[in-house]
Design an enzyme around this catalytic site. Structure first.
Site, PDB file in Angstrom:
ATOM      1  N   LYS A 130      53.112  25.354  38.677  1.00  0.00           N
ATOM      2  CA  LYS A 130      52.793  24.183  39.501  1.00  0.00           C
ATOM      3  C   LYS A 130      52.088  23.130  38.674  1.00  0.00           C
ATOM      4  CE  LYS A 130      51.850  25.520  44.224  1.00  0.00           C
ATOM      5  NZ  LYS A 130      51.691  26.960  44.295  1.00  0.00           N
ATOM      6  N   GLU A 175      53.130  40.949  44.371  1.00  0.00           N
ATOM      7  CA  GLU A 175      51.662  40.788  44.321  1.00  0.00           C
ATOM      8  C   GLU A 175      51.085  40.582  45.719  1.00  0.00           C
ATOM      9  OE1 GLU A 175      49.678  37.172  43.749  1.00  0.00           O
ATOM     10  OE2 GLU A 175      51.446  36.119  42.987  1.00  0.00           O
TER      11      GLU A 175
HETATM   12  N1  PSU Z   1      50.063  29.976  41.873  1.00  0.00           N
HETATM   13  C1  PSU Z   1      50.822  29.832  42.976  1.00  0.00           C
HETATM   14  N2  PSU Z   1      50.663  30.697  44.010  1.00  0.00           N
HETATM   15  C2  PSU Z   1      49.747  31.724  43.954  1.00  0.00           C
HETATM   16  C3  PSU Z   1      48.962  31.874  42.769  1.00  0.00           C
HETATM   17  C4  PSU Z   1      49.151  30.987  41.762  1.00  0.00           C
HETATM   18  O1  PSU Z   1      51.638  28.934  43.032  1.00  0.00           O
HETATM   19  O2  PSU Z   1      49.625  32.491  44.917  1.00  0.00           O
HETATM   20  C5  PSU Z   1      47.992  33.009  42.672  1.00  0.00           C
HETATM   21  C6  PSU Z   1      48.639  34.194  41.931  1.00  0.00           C
HETATM   22  O3  PSU Z   1      48.145  35.398  42.477  1.00  0.00           O
HETATM   23  C7  PSU Z   1      48.115  34.013  40.516  1.00  0.00           C
HETATM   24  C8  PSU Z   1      46.728  33.521  40.802  1.00  0.00           C
HETATM   25  O4  PSU Z   1      48.118  35.200  39.754  1.00  0.00           O
HETATM   26  O5  PSU Z   1      46.873  32.626  41.881  1.00  0.00           O
HETATM   27  C9  PSU Z   1      46.110  32.834  39.591  1.00  0.00           C
HETATM   28  O6  PSU Z   1      44.758  32.589  39.834  1.00  0.00           O
HETATM   29  P1  PSU Z   1      43.828  32.061  38.647  1.00  0.00           P
HETATM   30  O7  PSU Z   1      44.302  30.671  38.346  1.00  0.00           O
HETATM   31  O8  PSU Z   1      42.445  32.083  39.221  1.00  0.00           O
HETATM   32  O9  PSU Z   1      44.001  32.998  37.504  1.00  0.00           O
END
Ligand code: PSU
Ligand code: MN
Length: 308
Positions: free
Chosen positions: A161, A27
């Site tokens: 996390k 990603e």
């Molecule tokens: N959690 C992490 N590192 C990240 C992300 C999430 O520990 O880089 C990033 C990923 O790209 C994930 C996104 O798909 O955040 C999720 O964002 P949201 O909670 O806005 O859906």
């Protein structure tokens, strides 16, 4: 116009897919919004090398000037890591990026969808999004979970996390019908730590067993869902849960105090935890991404063998 025509697949990736050789999607939100420069571009380049060293072809996914790219050149990767105004893009943002000709870094959800369109079945990342703490009031649940419910890609992460509600995230994945398999552990990992207090919904040991799960899911049963593979951080790199939790609680207080909402929530929390741990969390983050890239490549190799 078919979906494929908006997809620009790097020749090396296209060749591997056509020949049934293993490919691993990566990603780009982790590059633009998940880590600071220059660690982000170093990490992205190194991770592509790790995928190669383990026998698969890397395909980092992003949208540049309205074109969905599956496999980036070194220049494109550097551009994405350094240029300002890169949009964080989940699946619903992809049509807008195309229509407006804009540049976006893909989250787990958007990366899964573009990977699936290209025919890639295995994807390595750091952590997936999930159900946020306080979601009963905010309704904040990552579209990563929605995508896992409907798109047939196996996502190798280090778990969830504790900026999120891990228990509710596991409940939501169950409701959506997403298999959650922990590699080599009886406990679901929480990104920086091998533990979370939540048992592994299911456990398998090593790439060969995990590849058999992919094969059973899609080729033998014809299910259409994604698969969440949680790969615990190596013990030598982990930050104990009680040590990181104080920093996460403080980041959540900052979040509320600053009134951050919507798609800015996750990037804010990631950045604040890095700042509050004085960079220690970044070292652990890099270690677990490397580990996930190696495991994902090994799974892709075994899965290609099963399908041959
Ligand atoms: N959690 C992490 N590192 C990240 C992300 C999430 O520990 O880089 C990033 C990923 O790209 C994930 C996104 O798909 O955040 C999720 O964002 P949201 O909670 O806005 O859906
Ligand atoms: Mn959200």
């Amino acid at each position: 116009m078919s979906a494929m025509q908006q997809l620009s697949v790097h020749p090396e990736v296209a060749d591997a897919l056509a020949a049934g050789r293993p490919v691993v999607a990566l990603e780009s939100t982790i590059i633009s919004h998940g880590m600071p420069f220059p660690q982000n571009v170093e990490m992205a380049t190194e991770v592509e090398g790790i995928v190669r060293a383990n026998g698969a072809v890397p395909a980092t996914i992003a949208v540049i000037d309205g074109v969905c790219l599956v496999g980036l050149s070194a220049e494109q990767l550097h551009h994405l890591a350094t240029v300002g105004g890169v949009f964080k893009a989940t699946t619903r943002d992809l049509p807008w990026l195309i229509a407006a000709g804009r540049t976006g870094a893909t989250t787990v959800a958007a990366t899964m969808r573009l990977a699936a369109l290209a025919g890639i079945r295995v994807f390595a990342t750091g952590g997936i999004g999930g159900v946020h703490r306080g979601a009963a009031d905010s309704f904040d649940i990552s579209a990563d979970l929605t995508e896992l419910g409907i798109t047939p890609v196996a996502v190798v992460s280090a778990g969830v996390k504790s900026i999120l509600d891990i228990g509710l995230t596991l409940e939501r994945l169950e409701t959506l019908g997403v298999p959650v398999v922990v590699n080599g552990s009886d406990e679901f990992p929480s990104f920086y730590s091998r533990t979370s207090g939540h048992p592994a919904p299911r456990r398998l040991d090593g790439p060969a067993e995990l590849a058999r799960h992919l094969h059973a899911t899609w080729d033998q049963l014809g299910l259409t869902c994604g698969i969440s593979i949680a790969n615990p951080i190596p013990a030598t790199d982990e930050i104990p849960a009680d040590e990181i939790s104080a920093h996460i609680e403080a980041a959540l207080v900052d979040l509320t105090a600053q009134g951050i909402e919507g798609q800015d929530v996750t990037p804010f929390l990631l950045k604040t935890v890095v700042e509050r741990t004085g960079g220690r969390s970044l070292v652990a983050n890099l270690a677990l991404v490397r580990n996930n890239a190696a495991t994902a490549a090994q799974i892709a190799v075994e899965y290609a063998r099963l399908r041959a």
